[in-house]
Design an enzyme around this catalytic site. Sequence first.
Site, PDB file in Angstrom:
ATOM      1  CG  ASN A   1      -4.002  -1.935   6.535  1.00 32.90           C
ATOM      2  OD1 ASN A   1      -3.776  -1.596   5.383  1.00 32.90           O
ATOM      3  ND2 ASN A   1      -5.092  -2.573   6.896  1.00 32.90           N
ATOM      4  NE  ARG A  20      -2.763  -5.375   6.884  1.00 28.04           N
ATOM      5  CZ  ARG A  20      -3.891  -5.909   6.414  1.00 28.04           C
ATOM      6  NH1 ARG A  20      -4.466  -6.931   7.060  1.00 28.04           N
ATOM      7  NH2 ARG A  20      -4.431  -5.440   5.312  1.00 28.04           N
ATOM      8  NE  ARG A  75      -6.798 -11.787   5.000  1.00 28.61           N
ATOM      9  CZ  ARG A  75      -7.287 -10.571   4.716  1.00 28.61           C
ATOM     10  NH1 ARG A  75      -7.274 -10.115   3.471  1.00 28.61           N
ATOM     11  NH2 ARG A  75      -7.773  -9.821   5.656  1.00 28.61           N
ATOM     12  CB  THR A 130      -7.794  -5.319   9.379  1.00 31.44           C
ATOM     13  OG1 THR A 130      -8.271  -6.488   8.713  1.00 31.44           O
ATOM     14  CG2 THR A 130      -8.094  -4.088   8.536  1.00 31.44           C
ATOM     15  CE  LYS A 174      -4.111  -2.066   2.108  1.00 29.09           C
ATOM     16  NZ  LYS A 174      -5.193  -1.896   3.125  1.00 29.09           N
TER      17      LYS A 174
HETATM   18  P1  GTP Z   1      -7.245  -5.508   2.817  1.00 30.25           P
HETATM   19  O1  GTP Z   1      -6.200  -6.571   2.684  1.00 30.25           O
HETATM   20  O2  GTP Z   1      -6.744  -4.118   2.496  1.00 30.25           O
HETATM   21  O3  GTP Z   1      -8.499  -5.859   2.052  1.00 30.25           O
HETATM   22  O4  GTP Z   1      -7.570  -5.461   4.362  1.00 30.25           O
HETATM   23  P2  GTP Z   1      -8.361  -6.533   5.200  1.00 30.25           P
HETATM   24  O5  GTP Z   1      -8.862  -7.636   4.314  1.00 30.25           O
HETATM   25  O6  GTP Z   1      -7.513  -6.916   6.356  1.00 30.25           O
HETATM   26  O7  GTP Z   1      -9.584  -5.674   5.715  1.00 30.25           O
HETATM   27  P3  GTP Z   1     -10.979  -5.367   4.971  1.00 30.25           P
HETATM   28  O8  GTP Z   1     -11.022  -5.973   3.610  1.00 30.25           O
HETATM   29  O9  GTP Z   1     -12.068  -5.686   5.926  1.00 30.25           O
HETATM   30  O10 GTP Z   1     -10.907  -3.778   4.825  1.00 30.25           O
HETATM   31  C1  GTP Z   1     -10.221  -3.168   3.746  1.00 30.25           C
HETATM   32  C2  GTP Z   1      -9.446  -1.996   4.295  1.00 30.25           C
HETATM   33  O11 GTP Z   1     -10.359  -1.039   4.814  1.00 30.25           O
HETATM   34  C3  GTP Z   1      -8.509  -2.340   5.468  1.00 30.25           C
HETATM   35  O12 GTP Z   1      -7.235  -2.729   5.048  1.00 30.25           O
HETATM   36  C4  GTP Z   1      -8.477  -1.046   6.254  1.00 30.25           C
HETATM   37  O13 GTP Z   1      -7.477  -0.171   5.740  1.00 30.25           O
HETATM   38  C5  GTP Z   1      -9.835  -0.448   5.986  1.00 30.25           C
HETATM   39  N1  GTP Z   1     -10.708  -0.741   7.119  1.00 30.25           N
HETATM   40  C6  GTP Z   1     -11.305  -1.921   7.418  1.00 30.25           C
HETATM   41  N2  GTP Z   1     -12.043  -1.833   8.545  1.00 30.25           N
HETATM   42  C7  GTP Z   1     -11.908  -0.548   8.957  1.00 30.25           C
HETATM   43  C8  GTP Z   1     -12.419   0.187  10.066  1.00 30.25           C
HETATM   44  O14 GTP Z   1     -13.172  -0.338  10.913  1.00 30.25           O
HETATM   45  N3  GTP Z   1     -12.057   1.502  10.156  1.00 30.25           N
HETATM   46  C9  GTP Z   1     -11.235   2.086   9.231  1.00 30.25           C
HETATM   47  N4  GTP Z   1     -10.902   3.381   9.389  1.00 30.25           N
HETATM   48  N5  GTP Z   1     -10.717   1.429   8.190  1.00 30.25           N
HETATM   49  C10 GTP Z   1     -11.050   0.131   8.053  1.00 30.25           C
HETATM   50 MG    MG Z   2      -9.905  -7.314   2.561  1.00 31.63          MG
END
Ligand code: GTP
Ligand code: MG
Length: 131
Positions: free
Chosen positions: A106, A96, A79, A85, A3
């Site tokens: 992240n 992370r 993962r 996350t 990212k």
């Molecule tokens: P990705 O690998 O980026 O898809 O992350 P993830 O799979 O661990 O999380 P998810 O797909 O649920 O969310 C995508 C992205 O949205 C995350 O990487 C975070 O940067 C953001 N995000 C998710 N949940 C939250 C939240 O509760 N608050 C905020 N501010 N950002 C969030």
């Molecule tokens: Mg995701």
Amino acid sequence: MIKPDAVANGHAGAILDRIIKAGYKVVALKYTKLSAETAGQFYAVHSERPFYNDLVSFMSQGPIYAAILEKDNAIEDFRKFIGATDPAKADAGTIRADFAKSIDANAIHGSDSDENAAIEGNFFFSNFERF
Ligand code: GTP
Ligand code: MG
């Protein structure tokens, strides 16, 4: 994806090195930048979530590295390898935990299913860019 925060902070090389040493085969790799529009498309699944606008603006703020990675059990293992996350909740030694600053910044994205990995790979790469 590595990212924008990790690229801007100079961590992309270290992260890629860890990915390769952990046994992932790099099938495709690209240095590029998402626009607000393409970041919105990539994360369309989250379009109803309260953090969507922040996510789109964060992901389009600077260049990223996109990659297709291959390994047995890659989705689940990757993962675990990248960690939770929210980096504050990520296990020690994960990407992370070591490189991310906040739930927005992240450091890395990992696909969450084989189906989404195929969609996301097609989002960035043609068949002529995969080896
Ligand atoms: P990705 O690998 O980026 O898809 O992350 P993830 O799979 O661990 O999380 P998810 O797909 O649920 O969310 C995508 C992205 O949205 C995350 O990487 C975070 O940067 C953001 N995000 C998710 N949940 C939250 C939240 O509760 N608050 C905020 N501010 N950002 C969030
Ligand atoms: Mg995701």
